[in-house]
Design a protein around this motif. Sequence first.
Motif, mmCIF file in Angstrom:
data_model
loop_
_atom_site.group_PDB
_atom_site.id
_atom_site.type_symbol
_atom_site.label_atom_id
_atom_site.label_comp_id
_atom_site.label_asym_id
_atom_site.label_seq_id
_atom_site.Cartn_x
_atom_site.Cartn_y
_atom_site.Cartn_z
ATOM 1 N N ASP A 197 0.827 -1.216 0.000
ATOM 2 C CA ASP A 197 0.000 0.000 0.000
ATOM 3 C C ASP A 197 0.863 1.269 0.000
ATOM 4 N N PRO A 198 1.656 1.477 -1.047
ATOM 5 C CA PRO A 198 2.538 2.646 -1.059
ATOM 6 C C PRO A 198 1.810 3.985 -1.002
ATOM 7 N N SER A 199 0.595 4.058 -1.516
ATOM 8 C CA SER A 199 -0.137 5.328 -1.490
ATOM 9 C C SER A 199 -0.600 5.701 -0.095
ATOM 10 N N ALA A 200 -0.514 4.757 0.851
ATOM 11 C CA ALA A 200 -0.857 5.073 2.246
ATOM 12 C C ALA A 200 0.275 5.796 2.959
ATOM 13 N N SER A 201 1.381 5.994 2.284
ATOM 14 C CA SER A 201 2.570 6.605 2.880
ATOM 15 C C SER A 201 2.346 8.074 3.240
ATOM 16 N N PRO A 202 2.999 8.540 4.304
ATOM 17 C CA PRO A 202 2.977 9.982 4.612
ATOM 18 C C PRO A 202 3.585 10.823 3.493
ATOM 19 N N ASN A 203 4.310 10.193 2.584
ATOM 20 C CA ASN A 203 4.815 10.908 1.408
ATOM 21 C C ASN A 203 3.687 11.313 0.465
ATOM 22 N N VAL A 204 2.520 10.678 0.623
ATOM 23 C CA VAL A 204 1.375 10.947 -0.255
ATOM 24 C C VAL A 204 0.254 11.646 0.518
ATOM 25 N N PHE A 205 -0.179 11.039 1.624
ATOM 26 C CA PHE A 205 -1.249 11.602 2.449
ATOM 27 C C PHE A 205 -0.706 11.944 3.835
ATOM 28 N N PRO A 206 -1.223 12.983 4.485
ATOM 29 C CA PRO A 206 -0.718 13.379 5.803
ATOM 30 C C PRO A 206 -0.897 12.283 6.851
ATOM 31 N N LYS A 207 -0.084 12.372 7.886
ATOM 32 C CA LYS A 207 -0.177 11.436 9.010
ATOM 33 C C LYS A 207 -1.592 11.393 9.575
ATOM 34 N N SER A 208 -2.242 12.535 9.692
ATOM 35 C CA SER A 208 -3.598 12.578 10.249
ATOM 36 C C SER A 208 -4.573 11.775 9.393
ATOM 37 N N THR A 209 -4.393 11.819 8.076
ATOM 38 C CA THR A 209 -5.248 11.042 7.184
ATOM 39 C C THR A 209 -5.024 9.553 7.397
ATOM 40 N N PHE A 210 -3.759 9.184 7.550
ATOM 41 C CA PHE A 210 -3.473 7.766 7.808
ATOM 42 C C PHE A 210 -4.137 7.316 9.099
ATOM 43 N N ASN A 211 -3.942 8.080 10.169
ATOM 44 C CA ASN A 211 -4.457 7.672 11.478
ATOM 45 C C ASN A 211 -5.981 7.618 11.519
ATOM 46 N N ASN A 212 -6.621 8.596 10.886
ATOM 47 C CA ASN A 212 -8.071 8.741 11.030
ATOM 48 C C ASN A 212 -8.889 8.042 9.948
ATOM 49 N N MET A 213 -8.310 7.861 8.747
ATOM 50 C CA MET A 213 -9.102 7.323 7.642
ATOM 51 C C MET A 213 -8.514 6.046 7.049
ATOM 52 N N ILE A 214 -7.197 6.028 6.847
ATOM 53 C CA ILE A 214 -6.581 4.878 6.187
ATOM 54 C C ILE A 214 -6.423 3.704 7.147
ATOM 55 N N PHE A 215 -5.927 3.984 8.344
ATOM 56 C CA PHE A 215 -5.680 2.918 9.311
ATOM 57 C C PHE A 215 -6.924 2.090 9.631
ATOM 58 N N PRO A 216 -8.092 2.703 9.857
ATOM 59 C CA PRO A 216 -9.265 1.874 10.159
ATOM 60 C C PRO A 216 -9.579 0.847 9.070
ATOM 61 N N HIS A 217 -9.358 1.225 7.810
ATOM 62 C CA HIS A 217 -9.612 0.283 6.719
ATOM 63 C C HIS A 217 -8.552 -0.815 6.695
ATOM 64 N N LEU A 218 -7.296 -0.461 6.934
ATOM 65 C CA LEU A 218 -6.249 -1.482 7.003
ATOM 66 C C LEU A 218 -6.518 -2.458 8.142
ATOM 67 N N LYS A 219 -6.925 -1.926 9.281
ATOM 68 C CA LYS A 219 -7.194 -2.784 10.432
ATOM 69 C C LYS A 219 -8.356 -3.726 10.143
ATOM 70 N N GLN A 220 -9.403 -3.189 9.539
ATOM 71 C CA GLN A 220 -10.540 -4.024 9.160
ATOM 72 C C GLN A 220 -10.099 -5.114 8.188
ATOM 73 N N LEU A 221 -9.292 -4.732 7.205
ATOM 74 C CA LEU A 221 -8.821 -5.674 6.200
ATOM 75 C C LEU A 221 -8.032 -6.806 6.836
ATOM 76 N N VAL A 222 -7.074 -6.465 7.681
ATOM 77 C CA VAL A 222 -6.228 -7.486 8.296
ATOM 78 C C VAL A 222 -7.049 -8.386 9.212
ATOM 79 N N ASN A 223 -7.922 -7.800 10.000
ATOM 80 C CA ASN A 223 -8.750 -8.597 10.911
ATOM 81 C C ASN A 223 -9.621 -9.597 10.153
ATOM 82 N N GLU A 224 -10.106 -9.193 8.986
ATOM 83 C CA GLU A 224 -11.021 -10.057 8.247
ATOM 84 C C GLU A 224 -10.300 -11.146 7.462
ATOM 85 N N ILE A 225 -9.031 -10.924 7.111
ATOM 86 C CA ILE A 225 -8.329 -11.963 6.336
ATOM 87 C C ILE A 225 -7.533 -12.911 7.232
ATOM 88 N N LYS A 226 -7.226 -12.483 8.463
ATOM 89 C CA LYS A 226 -6.513 -13.376 9.377
ATOM 90 C C LYS A 226 -7.527 -14.199 10.175
#
Length: 336
Positions: A197-226
Amino acid sequence: MMNAIERVLAEISFRETDERPIFLQIGGLAAKLMGFPLHRYLTDAQTAAEAQYHTAHLLKNDVLFGFLDFCVEAEAMGASIAYSDSEYPSIVNPLITDWKEILSLEPPNLRRDGRMPVVLEVCERLVEKDQGEHFIIGQCLGPTTLATQIFGIENSIYLLVDNPEAFNLLLNFTTQIAKSFAQAILATGVSAVLINDPSASPNVFPKSTFNNMIFPHLKQLVNEIKTQEKDLVWLQITGKTTSILPTIHDLPVDLITLDSPVELIEAQEILNNKAVIGNINPLLFTNNNNENLLIQTQSTLAKRRKSGFILGTGCDIPFDARPERIHDFLNIVGRV
């Protein structure tokens, strides 16, 4: 003596190994090393599996990669792709230009559309051929990268600013595609799935976006596939990710890539509960001489922790890498 997969599993569990595993991220470069046209490698499962298998043995790599390129999912959904035998394919135009079009998009059929079936077949072939010797990886794009692939990275950034709810809707859609593909990849019997997920990098989107919007989707994704203990997940977000590592610390993933801009000692302290891979700059394999490669490799070896560490590149080694630089690296780490 341990084999490759035993070494990797030991590092993931922070146990002692006979020698440190090495993850050279070699995708399309395997075609070049084996003398296959890149387009054939990216479209033919037998070619890709053969190239991966033989390259891993040639370079004493501990990992086999069952993935093709970053256009697989978007192409399967109908995006036009430009192919070349000198570089990875690219998307000609975004699949959609108005976020509302996401409401009418259908998820791809994993066994029928585009090259998604090719990825699954590559994974199946590698599992069958390797017989439990190497750590085998299948790749799916992370939600943010898939969003920027189908909508365009500039459009996605503007959408985040102008309409955060629509951006979140886009991520909801891409998360479900990533989930389905990751589950299908794990079902082939591979050792782990790589969420790239290179586009999730702080080089692309701000840290706040990662913490508040991107991370919840990553967490959901990992929880559902593991869904089982044996299901292993590797997360790769490139760039200078130090600012988001405290958040990533809470993701239930098993492996995390640290790219070359990340300070290794600090990152290992933050990710004290996760096995990490890093952090050799893959561009060093394209240089005319090996001086910088030697310096960085020795520096990384000096900073690595005693367990839970795999020496590797921060992302895919470029197609134009020099084979002699790879052999220089193997000499430095004593793998020749």
